[in-house]
Design a protein around this motif. Structure first.
Motif, PDB file in Angstrom:
ATOM      1  N   LEU A   1       0.819  -1.223   0.000  1.00 15.80           N
ATOM      2  CA  LEU A   1       0.000   0.000   0.000  1.00 15.80           C
ATOM      3  C   LEU A   1       0.848   1.266   0.000  1.00 15.80           C
ATOM      4  N   LEU A   2       1.958   1.196   0.701  1.00 15.15           N
ATOM      5  CA  LEU A   2       2.907   2.318   0.685  1.00 15.15           C
ATOM      6  C   LEU A   2       4.275   1.749   0.358  1.00 15.15           C
ATOM      7  N   PRO A   3       5.076   2.434  -0.437  1.00 14.39           N
ATOM      8  CA  PRO A   3       6.430   1.937  -0.682  1.00 14.39           C
ATOM      9  C   PRO A   3       7.232   1.927   0.632  1.00 14.39           C
ATOM     10  N   LEU A   4       8.025   0.914   0.826  1.00 13.61           N
ATOM     11  CA  LEU A   4       8.851   0.863   2.037  1.00 13.61           C
ATOM     12  C   LEU A   4       9.796   2.050   2.115  1.00 13.61           C
ATOM     13  N   ASP A   5      10.174   2.551   0.945  1.00 13.59           N
ATOM     14  CA  ASP A   5      11.063   3.730   0.925  1.00 13.59           C
ATOM     15  C   ASP A   5      10.431   4.903   1.672  1.00 13.59           C
ATOM     16  N   ALA A   6       9.111   5.019   1.555  1.00 18.13           N
ATOM     17  CA  ALA A   6       8.415   6.122   2.240  1.00 18.13           C
ATOM     18  C   ALA A   6       8.528   5.954   3.747  1.00 18.13           C
ATOM     19  N   LEU A   7       8.396   4.720   4.209  1.00 18.14           N
ATOM     20  CA  LEU A   7       8.502   4.464   5.650  1.00 18.14           C
ATOM     21  C   LEU A   7       9.933   4.709   6.126  1.00 18.14           C
ATOM     22  N   ILE A   8      10.883   4.275   5.319  1.00 14.29           N
ATOM     23  CA  ILE A   8      12.296   4.458   5.704  1.00 14.29           C
ATOM     24  C   ILE A   8      12.644   5.950   5.732  1.00 14.29           C
ATOM     25  N   GLU A   9      12.112   6.677   4.774  1.00 16.17           N
ATOM     26  CA  GLU A   9      12.383   8.117   4.763  1.00 16.17           C
ATOM     27  C   GLU A   9      11.771   8.796   5.989  1.00 16.17           C
ATOM     28  N   ALA A  10      10.556   8.371   6.322  1.00 15.00           N
ATOM     29  CA  ALA A  10       9.913   8.939   7.521  1.00 15.00           C
ATOM     30  C   ALA A  10      10.706   8.579   8.772  1.00 15.00           C
ATOM     31  N   ALA A  11      11.180   7.340   8.837  1.00 12.46           N
ATOM     32  CA  ALA A  11      11.950   6.898  10.008  1.00 12.46           C
ATOM     33  C   ALA A  11      13.256   7.668  10.124  1.00 12.46           C
ATOM     34  N   SER A  12      13.865   7.936   8.987  1.00 10.69           N
ATOM     35  CA  SER A  12      15.176   8.590   9.017  1.00 10.69           C
ATOM     36  C   SER A  12      15.095  10.019   9.544  1.00 10.69           C
ATOM     37  N   ARG A  13      13.875  10.607   9.576  1.00 10.41           N
ATOM     38  CA  ARG A  13      13.704  11.950  10.153  1.00 10.41           C
ATOM     39  C   ARG A  13      13.680  11.893  11.673  1.00 10.41           C
ATOM     40  N   HIS A  14      13.453  10.716  12.206  1.00  6.70           N
ATOM     41  CA  HIS A  14      13.263  10.563  13.652  1.00  6.70           C
ATOM     42  C   HIS A  14      14.600  10.567  14.370  1.00  6.70           C
ATOM     43  N   LYS A  15      14.583  11.000  15.643  1.00  5.87           N
ATOM     44  CA  LYS A  15      15.849  11.063  16.386  1.00  5.87           C
ATOM     45  C   LYS A  15      16.446   9.669  16.605  1.00  5.87           C
ATOM     46  N   HIS A  16      15.612   8.644  16.617  1.00  5.25           N
ATOM     47  CA  HIS A  16      16.127   7.276  16.709  1.00  5.25           C
ATOM     48  C   HIS A  16      16.063   6.592  15.347  1.00  5.25           C
ATOM     49  N   GLY A  17      16.306   7.397  14.302  1.00  9.50           N
ATOM     50  CA  GLY A  17      16.137   6.907  12.934  1.00  9.50           C
ATOM     51  C   GLY A  17      16.940   5.663  12.620  1.00  9.50           C
ATOM     52  N   ASP A  18      18.206   5.620  13.085  1.00  9.41           N
ATOM     53  CA  ASP A  18      19.034   4.461  12.738  1.00  9.41           C
ATOM     54  C   ASP A  18      18.456   3.175  13.301  1.00  9.41           C
TER      55      ASP A  18
END
Lengths: 376, 419
Positions: free
Chosen positions: B383-400
């Protein structure tokens, strides 16, 4: 708009309200941390020049009055339990003609009820909370864009009419995150106060043609200023019931009503047909979805979203008169808007959707519109 | 000659009222201190003390019963120019009603003076006793009321007042007045008087009536001064989310994520919502949790849609991600027959026709289980590309850490991106 001009962010109504008020001139935010106004306080802390945590809501309003009397525009926020404590001081500020905004975020009552459940249960409380039934301006955002626009309008109205103004909202409106293109937000200009600048004797409650006395802050070096919560004359001196003092009190009603056009806000989506959905606040968003769905099936229906709740703008009645059926949608059991506009008497034109505990859904509104078509 | 704070309006008090003397003392002290009346803001209470406004040449604010001290605090904080003198005037009734305000004012130590004119009664309403009415005063008429009065000077001192003192009408108290009106910080002056209308008729010495004697107390404190600082626009604190990919979703999708406090449920909801925006969709997110946010359930409701979203509620969700028993108990009544359930296998959910059950806690730990379940679902549904989730996660302070969990849950190797 070109894709590159957009600025899409994920934000909440609380921050929009605080930012708009800061731009309009809010200089102090005084809060007592009651749910659901938590995010308003968080936003204010990093934005408004002075943000203070008061030990209780009586203090919050009294401090607000102090800031206002000395020329700094204050904002405070609460839910019903705290607002109840504010009412005496709100009356004081109304009588002293001190501009301020009180954000009232509705949550499920009675009493402490459910702190994290939204509601639309405080409209009639606002209608009667100034002793004597004097009109207190109440503006109500119906979506994220309104959080911005009504917040700015609340500050402007409070300053221009020298009065407390209520921004009536709810938990669901200010504690939900949504995507929003903020490049489309209109400018919010700083509202400038016109200060009394003449040399002749200043009378704090003497008015010119616009029904509102010129303002001067307490502590200024040129003129003595008096603020008074008791019945008073133009000089601010307490008088029991002289003609002048009673005239001054009557003016508090008249200024709100005579200048109502300046702060009349509503959305009227006229889709023809016999039925109009009438609503406000958080229920407006469900109504917008319901309208979209009903019209996609070829049916005609209209929507009127009130944003100026009090005093009720006469234009609201003019619009409602055009429709055979009025379906009033609000998240309470008693039908507060229905009673505000039409009293308690039976009226076959008026239909209601009421509910507590959860937001009214688009499906329930669609069903309600359908039932309006049934013969009585 | 400099104008005094008292004008020539006739005082409205009963003959013999101590308020008249107190007002004269205040005026004399201010004159001796060289204070310009227009530098004074007098905040008066309700009751006989509140009749003072018309007698004064200064700024006056006449408020509510018991609120003079707290309103004066607001005035103090609102004044931007130094050199002003804020004086709150109230009676013993007002001080009793607003005792908390009095203590707060002392604790905050703003630069103001509170004068409590203690004539032992509510004089305007019939002579009822207050919390400051002494036992000696009450004894002749109310022997049953042996409750001692408040020592407000001691209370104010213990709360932090820079100066607190008790003066008695009849003696020479001008020095106390001057100190109370000139000491930086919160100063309290209790003036013991006797109401001529309701007081005891034969009082030889007020000191014999009061429960307490003259007290002078000082705290060495610097007055509290307010900082004013305009913060940056709140709009700048929100990061712009550019559309970087497309999503095949063409309807409204309602998702509930349910777990326990401390399991990063709200963060998972935020990630899903912002990932959707990255993929060009609209999204909303709201949280639900008990008032005690450190325990019990935590639920995030997320809506994704191709169209703009108005109504932000969810009745029967399309998808439910459930990773703890707290979460399950909170949302189980909302499971519909067509709801897709993505659940941690330890919950033992078996009897649902549309169920994906895996050991998400093993993949992501307690704080990453919801994210692991979400990533697993997005990979399977597309439903959503995983890239979108990874990009959203990478903005987070615990992104890694988040990206590592997404990798583990989806079996895809991606480059870890951190802010």
């Amino acid at each position: 708009m070109a894709e590159s001009d957009r600025n899409m962010v994920f934000l909440d109504g609380s921050r929009l309200i605080i930012e708009a008020m800061a731009r309009a001139g809010a200089g102090a935010y005084i809060g007592y941390p009651i749910t659901p106004v938590n995010w308003l306080f968080d936003g204010a802390k990093s934005r408004i020049p002075v943000t203070l945590e008061a030990p209780d809501e009586i203090t919050a309003l009294q401090w607000s009055a102090g800031f206002s009397a000395t020329g700094t525009f204050p904002v405070t926020a609460s839910a019903f339990p705290g607002f109840a404590l504010m009412i005496e001081s709100l009356n004081m500020s109304f009588m002293m003609e001190l501009p301020m905004v009180v954000i009232l975020a509705q949550r499920l009552g009675p009493s402490t009820g459910s702190a994290t459940t939204g509601a639309q249960g405080d409209l009639l409380l606002l209608r009667g909370c100034i002793s004597g039934g004097y009109p207190l301006p109440v503006l109500c955002p119906s979506n994220m864009m309104d959080c911005w626009n009504m917040a700015a309008a609340a500050v402007k109205t409070a300053i221009n009419l020298r009065t407390p103004v209520i921004l009536l909202t709810s938990k669901e409106m200010i504690m939900t995150n949504q995507n929003m293109d903020i490049s489309g937000l209109p400018e919010v200009p700083l509202v400038k106060r016109e200060l009394y600048d003449r040399k002749d004797l200043y009378k704090p409650y003497s008015v010119n043609g616009n029904m509102v006395p010129d303002f001067l802050p307490a502590g200024n070096e040129n003129h003595q200023v008096r603020f008074n919560a008791s019945t008073h004359d133009a000089t601010g001196a307490t008088q029991k019931n002289s003609v002048e003092a009673l005239g001054n009190t009557a003016r508090l009603k008249n200024k709100m009503e005579d200048r109502l056009e300046e702060y009349t806000f509503y959305d009227h989506d006229d889709g023809d047909g016999e039925t109009v959905i009438l609503t406000y606040g958080i229920s407006a968003e469900a109504a917008r979805d319901a309208i979209r769905s009903i019209r996609s099936s070829g049916e005609k229906v209209s929507l009127l979203v009130m944003k100026t709740m009090l005093p009720v703008p006469p234009r609201i009645f003019d619009i409602l008169d055009r429709y055979q059926n009025i379906l009033i949608v609000e998240e309470n059991l008693s039908g507060l808007l229905r009673e505000l506009l039409f009293g308690q008497q039976k009226n076959d034109r008026i239909h209601r959707i009421n509910k507590i505990g959860n937001m009214i859904t688009p499906g329930e509104i669609i069903e309600g519109v359908e039932q309006c078509k049934q013969p009585y | 000659m400099q104008a005094t704070i008292l004008n020539d309006v006739k005082a409205p008090y009963c003959p013999g009222c101590g308020h008249t003397v107190a007002n004269r003392n205040m005026s004399k002290a201010l004159a001796e201190l060289g204070v310009d009346p227009l530098d004074v803001i007098a905040v008066s209470d309700i009751g006989c003390t509140g009749l003072v406004d018309p007698l004064l040449n200064c700024h006056t604010i006449h408020g509510l019963h018991g609120r003079a001290a707290v309103l004066a605090m607001g005035i103090c904080m609102g004044l931007e120019k130094p050199g002003k003198k804020v004086i709150a005037l109230q009676g013993d009734g007002g001080a009793t009603i607003g005792l908390q305000h009095l203590l707060e004012a002392a604790r905050h130590n703003l630069d103001m003076t509170l004068v409590v004119q203690n004539n032992m009664v509510y004089g305007m309403t019939g002579g009822q006793v207050s919390g400051l009415s002494s036992t000696n005063f009450k004894k002749p008429t109310m022997p049953e009321d042996a409750v001692p009065s408040y020592d407000i000077c001691a209370l104010a001192h213990s709360a932090g007042a820079a100066f607190s003192a008790r003066a008695f009408i009849g003696g020479d108290s001008i020095d106390l007045w001057k100190e109370a009106l000139s000491t930086p910080g919160f100063c309290l002056l209790e003036v013991v008087e006797m109401c001529p209308a309701y007081g005891m008729k034969k009082v030889k010495d007020l000191h014999d009536v009061s429960d307490y004697g003259v007290e002078i107390s000082r705290n060495e404190r610097t007055p509290n001064i307010l900082n004013r600082e305009v913060g940056p626009s709140l709009l700048e604190s929100f990061k712009t989310i550019d559309k970087t990919c497309d999503a095949p979703l063409d309807t409204r999708m309602e998702v509930i994520i349910a777990g326990s406090a401390g399991e990063a449920i709200q963060s998972a909801g935020d990630l899903l919502a912002t990932a959707a925006i990255t993929a060009g969709l609209s999204s909303t997110k709201k949280g639900d949790y008990p008032i005690t946010i450190g325990t019990g359930f935590s639920v995030a409701e997320v809506i994704l849609s191709r169209e703009s979203i108005h109504y932000t509620g969810i009745e029967t969700p399309d998808v439910m991600i459930i990773i703890s028993l707290d979460g399950l108990n909170k949302v189980k009544d909302r499971i519909g027959p067509h709801t897709l359930i993505i659940a941690d296998s330890k919950l033992g959910i078996e009897d649902h026709p549309n169920l994906v059950s895996m050991d998400f806690r093993k993949m992501g730990g307690a704080r990453g289980a919801a994210l692991a379940a979400m990533a697993s679902w997005l990979k399977d549904s597309g439903l959503l590309p995983l890239d979108a989730l990874i990009e959203a996660a990478s903005r987070h302070k615990h992104g890694d850490k988040m990206v590592a969990i997404i990798d583990k849950a989806t079996g895809v190797e991606t480059t870890t991106v951190t802010n």
